[in-house]
Design a protein around this motif. Structure first.
Motif, PDB file in Angstrom:
ATOM      1  N   MET A   1      78.361  69.130  35.353  1.00  0.00           N
ATOM      2  CA  MET A   1      78.086  69.497  36.746  1.00  0.00           C
ATOM      3  C   MET A   1      77.857  68.268  37.641  1.00  0.00           C
ATOM      4  O   MET A   1      77.848  68.389  38.849  1.00  0.00           O
TER       5      MET A   1
ATOM      6  N   PHE B   1      77.215  84.406  27.778  1.00  0.00           N
ATOM      7  CA  PHE B   1      76.043  83.811  27.120  1.00  0.00           C
ATOM      8  C   PHE B   1      74.710  84.477  27.428  1.00  0.00           C
ATOM      9  O   PHE B   1      73.763  84.331  26.672  1.00  0.00           O
TER      10      PHE B   1
ATOM     11  N   TYR C   1      74.665  63.418  28.993  1.00  0.00           N
ATOM     12  CA  TYR C   1      73.972  64.656  29.398  1.00  0.00           C
ATOM     13  C   TYR C   1      74.525  65.798  28.542  1.00  0.00           C
ATOM     14  O   TYR C   1      75.740  65.994  28.447  1.00  0.00           O
TER      15      TYR C   1
ATOM     16  N   THR D   1      73.826  75.248  26.241  1.00  0.00           N
ATOM     17  CA  THR D   1      74.720  76.395  26.433  1.00  0.00           C
ATOM     18  C   THR D   1      76.061  75.817  26.873  1.00  0.00           C
ATOM     19  O   THR D   1      76.114  75.069  27.855  1.00  0.00           O
ATOM     20  N   PRO D   2      77.139  76.135  26.148  1.00  0.00           N
ATOM     21  CA  PRO D   2      78.405  75.438  26.371  1.00  0.00           C
ATOM     22  C   PRO D   2      78.889  75.447  27.812  1.00  0.00           C
ATOM     23  O   PRO D   2      78.681  76.413  28.556  1.00  0.00           O
ATOM     24  N   ARG D   3      79.543  74.362  28.163  1.00  0.00           N
ATOM     25  CA  ARG D   3      80.063  74.177  29.512  1.00  0.00           C
ATOM     26  C   ARG D   3      81.200  73.162  29.422  1.00  0.00           C
ATOM     27  O   ARG D   3      80.994  72.048  28.948  1.00  0.00           O
TER      28      ARG D   3
ATOM     29  N   SER E   1      69.387  78.807  31.966  1.00  0.00           N
ATOM     30  CA  SER E   1      69.276  77.752  30.952  1.00  0.00           C
ATOM     31  C   SER E   1      69.872  76.429  31.427  1.00  0.00           C
ATOM     32  O   SER E   1      69.542  75.381  30.877  1.00  0.00           O
ATOM     33  N   ASP E   2      70.741  76.474  32.425  1.00  0.00           N
ATOM     34  CA  ASP E   2      71.410  75.255  32.903  1.00  0.00           C
ATOM     35  C   ASP E   2      70.636  74.531  33.995  1.00  0.00           C
ATOM     36  O   ASP E   2      71.102  73.494  34.477  1.00  0.00           O
TER      37      ASP E   2
ATOM     38  N   ARG F   1      73.385  80.259  35.225  1.00  0.00           N
ATOM     39  CA  ARG F   1      72.597  80.433  34.002  1.00  0.00           C
ATOM     40  C   ARG F   1      71.275  79.701  34.153  1.00  0.00           C
ATOM     41  O   ARG F   1      71.240  78.498  34.414  1.00  0.00           O
TER      42      ARG F   1
ATOM     43  N   TYR G   1      86.988  84.020  25.827  1.00  0.00           N
ATOM     44  CA  TYR G   1      85.925  83.030  26.014  1.00  0.00           C
ATOM     45  C   TYR G   1      86.468  81.713  26.571  1.00  0.00           C
ATOM     46  O   TYR G   1      85.702  80.788  26.835  1.00  0.00           O
TER      47      TYR G   1
ATOM     48  N   THR H   1      69.607  70.849  28.573  1.00  0.00           N
ATOM     49  CA  THR H   1      69.459  72.215  29.088  1.00  0.00           C
ATOM     50  C   THR H   1      69.040  73.140  27.948  1.00  0.00           C
ATOM     51  O   THR H   1      68.887  72.696  26.803  1.00  0.00           O
TER      52      THR H   1
ATOM     53  N   ASP I   1      85.108  78.020  26.144  1.00  0.00           N
ATOM     54  CA  ASP I   1      83.892  78.155  25.328  1.00  0.00           C
ATOM     55  C   ASP I   1      84.179  78.692  23.928  1.00  0.00           C
ATOM     56  O   ASP I   1      83.270  78.809  23.107  1.00  0.00           O
TER      57      ASP I   1
ATOM     58  N   PHE J   1      82.663  77.340  20.573  1.00  0.00           N
ATOM     59  CA  PHE J   1      81.258  77.603  20.285  1.00  0.00           C
ATOM     60  C   PHE J   1      81.128  78.828  19.372  1.00  0.00           C
ATOM     61  O   PHE J   1      80.362  78.808  18.399  1.00  0.00           O
TER      62      PHE J   1
END
Lengths: 180, 452
Positions: free
Chosen positions: A88, B139, A78, A82-84, B259-260, B257, A53, A136, A56, A59
């Protein structure tokens, strides 16, 4: 070069694809082979991955400890549900922040069919959860609703996360119930 | 960039299973058709072609890596230059554009683009699993990896956001299946009704089996050339070909994703994403109202990649009013809902108006009886071929199939290729093809025009 001390024949067995009496022309006229039905055979294939993973990983460690952590860009705030590992927009590394897994249904479906791995679980409900603290969404299973009574009114319903007692190190270690 | 002409194309019959040929044989079928259509045989074409681009989506279906070179080899194209492209559902559209680039840049005078997918090697549920691996395997996939499920979540949001109805979705299915009734290359040639669509088995609520495209075995190819290349081919065959050229291309991307997906401000939407036909005061007020009510862009209901691809293609082709300046669109309707979402991305209507457009009649074919009460006349038929829903979706071939059908439409040769004139639009001068991957991750839009 041939050495008779070594076996000259492959030792045959009846494992795998074993066929008898496949039709083939007995004379010299091979043109009829153009009419031969295609040969279709079964070929199983499986792989065991040593999957990482990577960034990530915390998580999943969090889920295993019944903690829900998300990723926040330290300057802009921000926040990714969902992990990142990196933001961006700024390109900067994100930091881990814990939130209470309570939110609302943003979108949903009931899967009556699916990929082979999930067929035994059909019908199951997929939801995208929106959290107030996050910018998100998070994809999860919704448990405890009648899959045959899907209704567009499900969108916006409050949901609360529950953790598996026995973590599987999958995102499904957390699932959601509707909060009445 | 120099002008690029599409001179010929070929499509294999799309079917659920082509056990009679391996993928190389399917590509050969499409290739031989394309050559025959311009009256040239392989040895002469081989002398004139400068190289190729190969397109297929998944190594899993064929359980074969480097399948592209195997098709290249089988066609007898070695040792000419080639490469394989892959971009999910948009693989064929990307291939089309890479061939265009090869010619437009001056690298090649004649380029063959070919694509295929042989999906019948596994059962449908295993194929769904392969396709779902084109979602984040950390995910998304483990939660219930199933693309129809992902798209159904978009639908429910579109319905909640804009009031889109399942009957509007069903209009797309009826249209595309009935169009395909006249297309002999299509896999599902059916005269459906709205009730047929809604009463077919539920797959992912609210999408039924007839809202969703099917897996398919098939191949397609397109031959592109420069003016010099066209002259060489015409000299070799002694024929004069229809002048159909690529008017412009565009491509966009978005987060893997769903979701993003971000949510841009009204101001940023107008700065980065709006189309020329949305610059009027009425549209600005319409969108301001949406944003005031909490609209997110692109959210999960819209494809920003599709919008950016359209915007770039329209700019390159000087299109400012797509509904009235494009005569037809072959778009990536993997789902009835994604056709509606794509109307909006491509600016055939504003965001939120796709459902009404689907049932209006404006995107239907003239002269075809659908058994529906359509209030308006056709303006810009969408998926005259039947689209992915009815033709099938052999992924690597699909975007090229759109190119071939668009070519035949602009050549005015639909009757010749379909043995049926029904789907031939009168005086079509410009078409658009649209190819789409993932949950809207890669999208290509290419404009194809008849030269005056």
């Amino acid at each position: 070069m041939s050495n008779k001390e070594f076996p000259q024949q492959i030792e045959e067995n009846l494992e795998g694809t074993t066929v008898f009496n496949i039709p083939f022309p007995k004379d010299d006229d091979l043109s009829v082979l153009k009419k031969l039905s295609p040969i279709v055979y079964k070929h199983p294939y499986s792989i065991e991955y040593n999957y990482s993973y990577g960034l990530d990983s915390p998580f999943f460690a969090g889920l295993a400890n019944k903690r829900f952590i998300v990723c926040r860009e330290p300057e802009s705030g921000y926040t990714y549900a969902t992990p990142r590992g990196h933001d961006m927009y700024s390109g900067k590394e994100t930091e881990w922040v814990e939130i209470v897994p309570e939110g609302r249904i943003h979108g949903f479906t009931v899967c009556h069919f699916g990929s082979e791995a999930f067929l035994p679980e059909c019908p199951f409900v997929l939801i995208l959860v929106e959290f107030e603290e996050c910018d998100t969404l998070f994809l999860a299973r919704l448990i405890g609703v009648d899959p045959n009574k899907a209704n567009i009114d499900w969108i916006g319903k409050k949901v609360k996360g529950r953790f598996l007692r026995n973590a599987k190190l999958k995102p499904t270690d957390i699932y959601f119930n509707v909060v009445e | 960039m120099r002008p690029v002409y599409i001179v010929s194309g070929g499509v294999s019959k799309f079917v659920k299973a082509r056990h009679d040929k391996t993928f190389q044989g399917l590509v050969k079928e499409a290739y031989d058709y394309a050559l025959a259509d311009i009256g040239i045989e392989h040895p002469k074409f081989f002398e004139l072609v400068d190289g190729t681009v190969a397109s297929y989506f998944s190594d899993h279906f064929t359980r074969q890596l480097m399948a592209g070179i195997m098709a290249q080899d089988y066609l007898g194209m070695c040792p000419k230059p080639s490469h394989r492209v892959e971009g999910g559902g948009a693989t064929g559209g990307i291939c089309f554009q890479e061939a265009w680039k090869s010619v437009a840049s001056g690298y090649m005078d004649v380029c063959l683009a070919y694509g295929f997918e042989h999906m019948s090697h596994v059962e449908t549920w295993k194929g769904n699993e392969f396709i779902a691996l084109a979602s984040d395997v950390s995910f998304d996939y483990p939660v219930g990896g199933f693309y129809s499920g992902y798209y159904a979540m978009m639908v429910t949001r579109h319905m909640a956001e804009f009031g889109t109805t399942v009957e509007q979705l069903a209009h797309v299915s009826v249209k595309n299946h009935i169009n395909a009734y006249h297309n002999p290359y299509a896999q599902k040639r059916m005269r459906l009704t709205i009730d047929d669509v809604r009463n077919s088995p539920m797959v992912a609520w609210p999408l039924t089996r007839n809202d969703i495209c099917v897996m398919s075995d098939g191949a397609a190819c397109v031959i592109m050339c420069s003016e010099d290349g066209l002259a060489k081919l015409e000299k070799e065959t002694g024929q004069t070909y229809h002048k159909v050229k690529v008017g412009g291309i565009g491509r966009g991307t978005d987060a893997m994703r769903m979701s993003d997906r971000p949510h841009q401000s009204y101001e940023d939407f107008y700065k980065y994403n709006a189309l020329p036909n949305e610059m009027d005061d009425d549209s600005k007020a319409y969108y301001k109202n949406l944003w005031d009510k909490g609209f997110r862009y692109p959210g999960i209901h819209s494809f920003r990649a599709g919008r950016m691809a359209s915007r770039e293609a329209y700019k390159n082709a000087n299109i400012t009013d797509p509904m009235n300046e494009i005569d037809f669109v072959e778009l990536h309707d993997a789902y009835t809902s994604s056709e509606i979402q794509t109307y909006e991305d491509m600016g055939l209507c504003r965001y939120g108006e796709g459902g009404n457009l689907a049932a209006s009649g404006k995107v239907f074919m003239p002269g075809v009886e659908y058994g529906l009460d359509l209030p308006e006349k056709p303006i810009c038929p969408v998926n005259p071929s039947g689209g992915l829903i009815a033709c099938g979706h052999p992924v690597g071939a699909t975007g090229l199939m759109q190119g071939v059908f668009a070519l035949w439409q602009l050549q005015g040769t639909v009757e010749k290729h379909f043995s049926d004139p029904t789907l031939q639009l009168k005086d079509a001068k410009r078409g658009a093809i649209h190819s789409h991957a993932g949950t809207g991750t890669y999208v290509t839009v290419s404009i194809i025009e008849k030269e005056n």
